[in-house]
Write an enzyme that holds these catalytic residues in place. Structure first.
Site, PDB file in Angstrom:
ATOM      1  N   TYR A 135       0.825  -1.205   0.000  1.00  0.00           N
ATOM      2  CA  TYR A 135       0.000   0.000   0.000  1.00  0.00           C
ATOM      3  C   TYR A 135       0.857   1.253   0.000  1.00  0.00           C
ATOM      4  CZ  TYR A 135      -3.422   3.505   1.218  1.00  0.00           C
ATOM      5  OH  TYR A 135      -4.218   4.622   1.185  1.00  0.00           O
ATOM      6  N   TRP A 137       1.283   5.613  -1.765  1.00  0.00           N
ATOM      7  CA  TRP A 137       1.024   6.589  -2.821  1.00  0.00           C
ATOM      8  C   TRP A 137       2.125   6.678  -3.866  1.00  0.00           C
ATOM      9  CZ3 TRP A 137      -2.307  11.213  -3.394  1.00  0.00           C
ATOM     10  CH2 TRP A 137      -3.562  11.037  -2.792  1.00  0.00           C
TER      11      TRP A 137
HETATM   12  N1  LIG Z   1      -1.117  18.587   2.239  1.00  0.00           N
HETATM   13  C1  LIG Z   1      -1.585  17.334   2.230  1.00  0.00           C
HETATM   14  N2  LIG Z   1      -2.791  17.077   1.688  1.00  0.00           N
HETATM   15  C2  LIG Z   1      -3.282  15.806   1.663  1.00  0.00           C
HETATM   16  C3  LIG Z   1      -2.543  14.724   2.195  1.00  0.00           C
HETATM   17  C4  LIG Z   1      -1.268  15.021   2.787  1.00  0.00           C
HETATM   18  O1  LIG Z   1      -0.576  14.128   3.305  1.00  0.00           O
HETATM   19  N3  LIG Z   1      -0.842  16.315   2.790  1.00  0.00           N
HETATM   20  N4  LIG Z   1      -3.041  13.427   2.136  1.00  0.00           N
HETATM   21  C5  LIG Z   1      -4.102  13.164   1.181  1.00  0.00           C
HETATM   22  C6  LIG Z   1      -4.807  11.920   1.517  1.00  0.00           C
HETATM   23  S1  LIG Z   1      -4.050  10.439   1.166  1.00  0.00           S
HETATM   24  C7  LIG Z   1      -6.042  11.903   2.054  1.00  0.00           C
HETATM   25  S2  LIG Z   1      -6.805  10.413   2.386  1.00  0.00           S
HETATM   26  C8  LIG Z   1      -6.761  13.131   2.350  1.00  0.00           C
HETATM   27  C9  LIG Z   1      -7.431  13.061   3.722  1.00  0.00           C
HETATM   28  O2  LIG Z   1      -8.262  14.138   3.898  1.00  0.00           O
HETATM   29  P1  LIG Z   1      -8.934  14.362   5.339  1.00  0.00           P
HETATM   30  O3  LIG Z   1      -9.449  13.095   5.861  1.00  0.00           O
HETATM   31  O4  LIG Z   1      -9.859  15.495   5.159  1.00  0.00           O
HETATM   32  O5  LIG Z   1      -7.622  14.801   6.148  1.00  0.00           O
HETATM   33  P2  LIG Z   1      -7.281  15.220   7.633  1.00  0.00           P
HETATM   34  O6  LIG Z   1      -6.357  16.372   7.499  1.00  0.00           O
HETATM   35  O7  LIG Z   1      -6.789  14.046   8.385  1.00  0.00           O
HETATM   36  O8  LIG Z   1      -8.643  15.646   8.318  1.00  0.00           O
HETATM   37  C10 LIG Z   1      -9.289  16.877   8.064  1.00  0.00           C
HETATM   38  C11 LIG Z   1      -9.740  17.476   9.367  1.00  0.00           C
HETATM   39  O9  LIG Z   1     -10.730  16.675   9.994  1.00  0.00           O
HETATM   40  C12 LIG Z   1     -10.768  17.041  11.353  1.00  0.00           C
HETATM   41  N5  LIG Z   1     -11.235  15.930  12.177  1.00  0.00           N
HETATM   42  C13 LIG Z   1     -10.530  14.874  12.626  1.00  0.00           C
HETATM   43  N6  LIG Z   1     -11.317  14.081  13.387  1.00  0.00           N
HETATM   44  C14 LIG Z   1     -12.535  14.650  13.412  1.00  0.00           C
HETATM   45  C15 LIG Z   1     -13.782  14.298  14.012  1.00  0.00           C
HETATM   46  O10 LIG Z   1     -13.937  13.298  14.700  1.00  0.00           O
HETATM   47  N7  LIG Z   1     -14.832  15.130  13.786  1.00  0.00           N
HETATM   48  C16 LIG Z   1     -14.729  16.257  13.021  1.00  0.00           C
HETATM   49  N8  LIG Z   1     -15.813  16.971  12.802  1.00  0.00           N
HETATM   50  N9  LIG Z   1     -13.558  16.617  12.456  1.00  0.00           N
HETATM   51  C17 LIG Z   1     -12.487  15.817  12.640  1.00  0.00           C
HETATM   52  C18 LIG Z   1      -9.360  17.428  11.739  1.00  0.00           C
HETATM   53  O11 LIG Z   1      -9.370  18.636  12.481  1.00  0.00           O
HETATM   54  C19 LIG Z   1      -8.649  17.520  10.414  1.00  0.00           C
HETATM   55  O12 LIG Z   1      -7.847  18.680  10.268  1.00  0.00           O
HETATM   56  O13 LIG Z   1      -5.879  14.250   2.333  1.00  0.00           O
HETATM   57  C20 LIG Z   1      -5.112  14.297   1.130  1.00  0.00           C
HETATM   58  N10 LIG Z   1      -4.492  15.587   1.082  1.00  0.00           N
HETATM   59  N1  LIG Z   2      -2.239   8.554  12.316  1.00  0.00           N
HETATM   60  C1  LIG Z   2      -2.583   8.610  11.031  1.00  0.00           C
HETATM   61  N2  LIG Z   2      -2.011   7.777  10.154  1.00  0.00           N
HETATM   62  C2  LIG Z   2      -2.351   7.847   8.846  1.00  0.00           C
HETATM   63  C3  LIG Z   2      -3.299   8.788   8.388  1.00  0.00           C
HETATM   64  C4  LIG Z   2      -3.904   9.648   9.344  1.00  0.00           C
HETATM   65  O1  LIG Z   2      -4.768  10.489   9.013  1.00  0.00           O
HETATM   66  N3  LIG Z   2      -3.499   9.541  10.664  1.00  0.00           N
HETATM   67  N4  LIG Z   2      -3.632   8.829   7.060  1.00  0.00           N
HETATM   68  C5  LIG Z   2      -3.507   7.599   6.323  1.00  0.00           C
HETATM   69  C6  LIG Z   2      -3.693   7.813   4.891  1.00  0.00           C
HETATM   70  S1  LIG Z   2      -5.160   8.571   4.438  1.00  0.00           S
HETATM   71  C7  LIG Z   2      -2.811   7.392   3.964  1.00  0.00           C
HETATM   72  S2  LIG Z   2      -3.246   7.489   2.312  1.00  0.00           S
HETATM   73  C8  LIG Z   2      -1.521   6.785   4.329  1.00  0.00           C
HETATM   74  C9  LIG Z   2      -0.362   7.189   3.397  1.00  0.00           C
HETATM   75  O2  LIG Z   2       0.680   6.296   3.529  1.00  0.00           O
HETATM   76  P1  LIG Z   2       1.748   6.045   2.339  1.00  0.00           P
HETATM   77  O3  LIG Z   2       1.096   6.197   1.012  1.00  0.00           O
HETATM   78  O4  LIG Z   2       2.435   4.761   2.610  1.00  0.00           O
HETATM   79  O5  LIG Z   2       2.758   7.266   2.582  1.00  0.00           O
HETATM   80  P2  LIG Z   2       3.807   7.939   1.622  1.00  0.00           P
HETATM   81  O6  LIG Z   2       4.708   8.753   2.506  1.00  0.00           O
HETATM   82  O7  LIG Z   2       3.130   8.669   0.518  1.00  0.00           O
HETATM   83  O8  LIG Z   2       4.649   6.717   1.060  1.00  0.00           O
HETATM   84  C10 LIG Z   2       5.018   6.610  -0.274  1.00  0.00           C
HETATM   85  C11 LIG Z   2       6.423   6.022  -0.363  1.00  0.00           C
HETATM   86  O9  LIG Z   2       6.724   5.765  -1.729  1.00  0.00           O
HETATM   87  C12 LIG Z   2       8.050   6.198  -2.004  1.00  0.00           C
HETATM   88  N5  LIG Z   2       8.137   6.447  -3.458  1.00  0.00           N
HETATM   89  C13 LIG Z   2       7.880   7.582  -4.140  1.00  0.00           C
HETATM   90  N6  LIG Z   2       8.037   7.372  -5.462  1.00  0.00           N
HETATM   91  C14 LIG Z   2       8.392   6.077  -5.618  1.00  0.00           C
HETATM   92  C15 LIG Z   2       8.699   5.272  -6.765  1.00  0.00           C
HETATM   93  O10 LIG Z   2       8.657   5.703  -7.907  1.00  0.00           O
HETATM   94  N7  LIG Z   2       9.013   3.956  -6.523  1.00  0.00           N
HETATM   95  C16 LIG Z   2       9.072   3.440  -5.267  1.00  0.00           C
HETATM   96  N8  LIG Z   2       9.393   2.165  -5.135  1.00  0.00           N
HETATM   97  N9  LIG Z   2       8.804   4.196  -4.172  1.00  0.00           N
HETATM   98  C17 LIG Z   2       8.470   5.486  -4.349  1.00  0.00           C
HETATM   99  C18 LIG Z   2       8.224   7.409  -1.132  1.00  0.00           C
HETATM  100  O11 LIG Z   2       9.586   7.724  -0.942  1.00  0.00           O
HETATM  101  C19 LIG Z   2       7.512   6.950   0.153  1.00  0.00           C
HETATM  102  O12 LIG Z   2       8.374   6.254   0.982  1.00  0.00           O
HETATM  103  O13 LIG Z   2      -1.197   7.147   5.685  1.00  0.00           O
HETATM  104  C20 LIG Z   2      -2.236   6.796   6.602  1.00  0.00           C
HETATM  105  N10 LIG Z   2      -1.771   6.975   7.958  1.00  0.00           N
HETATM  106 MO   LIG Z   3      -5.207   8.717   2.085  1.00  0.00          MO
END
Ligand SMILES: Nc1nc2c(c(=O)[nH]1)N[C@H]1C(S)=C(S)[C@@H](COP(=O)(O)OP(=O)(O)OC[C@H]3O[C@@H](n4cnc5c(=O)[nH]c(N)nc54)[C@H](O)[C@@H]3O)O[C@H]1N2
Ligand SMILES: Nc1nc2c(c(=O)[nH]1)N[C@H]1C(S)=C(S)[C@@H](COP(=O)(O)OP(=O)(O)OC[C@H]3O[C@@H](n4cnc5c(=O)[nH]c(N)nc54)[C@H](O)[C@@H]3O)O[C@H]1N2
Ligand SMILES: [Mo]
Length: 805
Positions: A135, A137
């Site tokens: 898993y 990104w």
């Molecule tokens: N810059 C940046 N943008 C991203 C990402 C990133 O790593 N960096 N990750 C991307 C990915 S993979 C995803 S899945 C999306 C996720 O998108 P979201 O799920 O929207 O991401 P979060 O920032 O975890 O949460 C948004 C807000 O929800 C609020 N929140 C948390 N728990 C609760 C709750 O129980 N109730 C309410 N009402 N609010 C709550 C928190 O204050 C938080 O700031 O973002 C994407 N966008």
């Molecule tokens: N506590 C907490 N934990 C969370 C979340 C949260 O809200 N709270 N959010 C969750 C969510 S929504 C998500 S989506 C996950 C994200 O979790 P991940 O998707 O596992 O996080 P990334 O840091 O994007 O990891 C991508 C990795 O791929 C590597 N990479 C980049 N390009 C390449 C390539 O071309 N080839 C290879 N082989 N590797 C490459 C990068 O260096 C990095 O190590 O985290 C989850 N974890």
């Molecule tokens: Mo995500």
């Protein structure tokens, strides 16, 4: 004003005087990333600058983070094998993972080592002994997409145990299809911002509309649209309510009202609103009758006929910490005005994360506005750039994956459970399955030491397999905790093509610099191993990278053409560097077809309607996910009365990076405080603990501890603390379970629990902690130091290709 753009065009000319510079930038090679498209400036074989793509009104600064990271000290330059694994064989000293030196091999040695080990595991345990859920990104780019590559490769080898759903919103992926027939395929059909601007009067955003998250789109972004979309709606007079623990989740200049709810209690608030609608006869009965099933069963629960507890505004107030009169007021306003409900994806990443989305759909159904222009429900505005976009989607083709010969799978966040409980049963979406016995883990393009919860538990699970293989380009904690590390290229070091079904732009990604060290494309790494295994022809399909990229484009153009949207020929596309599909004529409103014609456009549920009560789910008999939206108090929340850990920790997405990517780069480093992840805290909670702004603290609970720097703000609900995810795990004593993380990775604190037996999604946000000052005794940060590296005898006698880095 904040909304006027805090980060726009950070490197583009500000005025017409710079027109020459602007046109010069247009001649630079283009690239695309999950955080935007950029023009890339190079000099002396290095990246000098990334300039926001000229079509992007709101370019993200995240891209800059690559400049010093790409050839910095964290870069993996050579194939490397953990010392005692190499000396003593698979399975030896697994507790030294993360604590040991690596021996650098030649590619030839590494390829045959991996081929031998895959063959051994397959013959001793079968293909199901290999876990390659892998898993993560990875990077944008349709061909060099690490998961597609590794999955195709292992399918050629007979298959692997896979994973289902995402960390983003697994609970919704499994639950919402029972309610409205689909989830993921509906996201691109979200009601667009222009429709909200003209069709809505009120947007109630559970979890806010965090513009920081709108920087991102998986697979690439042409132009960022969330800030403009929100502004367009505000300019049209739409009112916004931010329901969430953080004020900053909705741009403060938007003049929105803030309901600082206790985390993980949105379902209770929604039930309280529902009770007002029912008792004041504000439900749209015609809508409920015509378009939904099961409302009466749900209504009996809301009215307390099932458990003797009416879910009144007073009842909800006692749970969610919002005054009853504010709840009543909100309910009446939602009924009186044209209302859009947004449910943040974060609401799924908590215990019983299935409930808030189901309750949100029930609430929007009671208001009767689903399918009307700009109203109803949307899932996660600004969770990524694509939600609410008004654009046509390119039907991107991808690298064919072949068929997996193994049926075993896990719900993605059950990885530690699987490794620790081989052979045991688990529930998932109405059926029972068995955890396979995993002997080898193969990961490319993800970082489990970023994404998984309860890292100390994961560390003990990580000792189970005999071999862990990782492809990455930097020495992050996943690489440091592996046995065999194969260095891949970064996306700026290879040609590719960016096409995402969630974006209207196709971008011809250009190689800007030579690969650092001996790094290779994932495709070439796997082709080399495939050669040793005698499956090279099968894996490559007889095509080179360049031929595959052309194939993907031409296949996409064919699909697009059959949908009536012509794309330019491949050579013309390459000359231009990018291409954009024209937007649709009308702004989209989610489920408008269903509303217009519920018979011929029936939903994919058993009844064809919205299932406020689902007989299917009810029959599964899960106490933790009954047949209609239900308030289920989590184990960890502010109402639990936990005196040891009285603060609720929210671990949200980082503003200055994507997950753990580029944590070592300049943009992410700027976001830290004294080199560590900041923890936001209410002034009263800081005072209770005698903490000053900027002070170094220990954040802890029974699962683990990390060091962080306090940031005091009144923009957070009292009793709640917040740390973004993404700081690389940096244990004080590497290899020792329970060691404090010196750098501030909050996943040492979060619980590793399935949302429920239905979806088994991750539940990171249901987490209690406490915080204390640690004075001067702060351990030095080593998160971004590479491990000790030793050159193998073979390398010393026969150095391979010269190293550029
Ligand atoms: N810059 C940046 N943008 C991203 C990402 C990133 O790593 N960096 N990750 C991307 C990915 S993979 C995803 S899945 C999306 C996720 O998108 P979201 O799920 O929207 O991401 P979060 O920032 O975890 O949460 C948004 C807000 O929800 C609020 N929140 C948390 N728990 C609760 C709750 O129980 N109730 C309410 N009402 N609010 C709550 C928190 O204050 C938080 O700031 O973002 C994407 N966008
Ligand atoms: N506590 C907490 N934990 C969370 C979340 C949260 O809200 N709270 N959010 C969750 C969510 S929504 C998500 S989506 C996950 C994200 O979790 P991940 O998707 O596992 O996080 P990334 O840091 O994007 O990891 C991508 C990795 O791929 C590597 N990479 C980049 N390009 C390449 C390539 O071309 N080839 C290879 N082989 N590797 C490459 C990068 O260096 C990095 O190590 O985290 C989850 N974890
Ligand atoms: Mo995500």
């Amino acid at each position: 004003m904040q909304l006027e753009n805090s980060m726009r065009n950070f490197d583009l000319p500000a005025s017409d005087h710079d027109f020459d510079k602007a046109s010069r930038l247009k001649d630079l090679p283009i690239t695309s990333t999950h955080w935007g498209a950029y023009r890339v400036e190079t000099g002396n074989g290095r990246i000098k600058a990334l300039h926001g793509f000229e079509e992007d009104p709101d370019a993200s600064p995240i891209g800059r983070g690559i400049i010093d990271a790409i050839d910095g000290p964290t870069r993996i330059r050579r194939p490397s094998v953990r010392k005692s694994w190499l000396e003593n064989g698979p399975g030896t000293y697994p507790e030294r993972r993360g604590a040991e030196a690596f021996v650098e091999l030649t590619w030839q040695e590494a390829e045959s080592l991996v081929a031998r080990e895959l063959t051994r595991v397959r013959s001793e345990y079968g293909n199901r002994g290999i876990f390659a859920g892998s898993y993560g990104w990875a990077s944008a780019g349709r061909f060099h997409h690490a998961q597609s590559q590794i999955h195709r490769f292992l399918n050629c080898f007979g298959g692997y145990t896979h994973s289902k759903n995402t960390y983003s919103f697994a609970a919704a992926e499994v639950a919402v299809p029972h309610v409205i027939g689909a989830f993921r395929s509906f996201l691109p059909e979200s009601t667009s911002w222009p429709a909200i601007a003209t069709g809505a009067e009120l947007v109630v955003a559970f979890g806010g509309i965090p513009l920081k998250n709108g920087q991102i789109n998986s697979g690439g972004v042409g132009a960022h649209l969330q800030r403009q979309g929100l502004k367009q709606a505000l300019d049209a007079g739409v009112e916004f309510v931010n329901v969430g623990p953080l004020r900053s989740d909705l741009d403060e200049s938007a003049g929105s009202s803030w309901l600082p709810i206790r985390p993980c209690t949105d379902t209770a608030l929604m039930l309280g609103i529902m009770h007002v609608l029912i008792s004041e006869d504000l439900c749209d009965r015609d809508f409920l009758e015509r378009f939904t099933v099961g409302f009466e069963t749900f209504r009996a629960y809301v009215e307390g006929k099932v458990d003797g507890k009416a879910k009144t505004a007073d009842w909800a107030a006692g749970i969610c910490g919002i005054d009853a009169d504010r709840i009543e007021n909100l309910a009446r306003r939602m009924a009186a005005r044209k209302t859009m409900i947004s449910t943040s994806w974060s609401l799924t990443r908590q215990a019983y994360g299935e409930q808030p989305f189901w309750a949100g759909i029930a609430l929007a159904s009671a208001l009767g506005e689903i399918g009307l222009p700009g109203r109803g429900i949307g899932f996660g505005y600004s969770a990524t750039n694509s939600i609410g976009g008004h654009y046509s989607r390119i039907p991107g083709a991808s690298l064919p994956q072949g068929a997996n010969g193994v049926e075993d799978f896990i719900p993605v966040a059950r990885i530690s459970d699987m490794l620790l409980n081989a052979g045991e049963d688990f529930d998932y979406n109405g059926a029972t399955y068995k955890y396979p016995d995993i002997r080898l883990i193969y990961w490319a393009g993800g970082n489990p030491f970023h994404h998984h919860q309860d890292l100390n538990r994961m560390l003990s699970a990580w000792r189970k397999p005999e071999t862990i293989i990782v492809h990455d380009w930097c020495w992050n904690p996943a690489a440091k905790h592996a046995d065999i590390v194969l260095p891949c290229t970064a996306s700026l070091e290879r040609d590719d093509i960016a096409i995402s079904p969630r974006d209207p732009y196709a971008v011809a990604m250009r190689k800007a610099v030579e690969p650092v060290g001996e790094s290779r494309n994932d495709f070439d790494i796997l082709a080399g191993i495939a050669r040793c295994l005698g499956i090279e022809e099968e894996f490559t399909g007889g095509r080179s990278s360049a031929e595959w990229i052309r194939w993907i484009y031409e296949e996409t153009a064919r699909r697009s053409g059959s949908q009536g949207a012509e794309m330019p020929g491949y050579d013309e596309f390459q000359r231009a560097g990018w291409f954009k599909l024209d937007p649709p004529a009308e702004p989209v409103s989610f489920l408008s077809d269903f509303r217009r014609d519920p018979d011929s456009r029936a939903l994919g549920t058993p009844s064809g309607k919205i299932e406020i009560y689902s007989e299917t789910v009810a029959k599964f008999g899960y106490a933790d996910c009954p047949g209609h939206p239900t308030w289920l108090p989590p184990r960890e929340w502010l109402g639990a009365g936990n005196k040891d850990y009285p603060l609720h920790l929210i671990t949200n997405q980082p503003a200055a990076k994507l997950h753990s990517q580029l944590d070592q780069g300049s943009e992410s480093r700027k976001s830290k405080l004294n080199g560590r992840e900041p923890i936001s805290m209410h002034p009263a909670d800081a005072e209770d603990r005698g903490l000053q702004d900027g002070e170094t603290v220990k954040v802890f609970n029974s699962r683990g501890a990390c060091v962080a720097s306090v940031r005091i703000t009144d923009g957070i609900r009292r009793g709640v603390v917040q740390m973004a995810t993404g700081a690389w795990f940096d244990p004080e004593s590497p290899g020792r379970i329970g060691s404090i993380c010196k750098h501030g990775n909050p996943n040492v604190l979060t619980p590793d629990l399935g949302t429920s037996r239905l979806a088994q999604g991750p539940g990171a946000n249901s987490c209690l902690v406490d915080v204390e000052g640690i004075g001067e005794s702060t351990p030095g940060i080593t998160a971004h130091d590479p491990p000790e590296l030793i050159e193998s005898d073979c390398r010393r006698s026969r150095p391979e290709s010269p190293s550029s880095g």
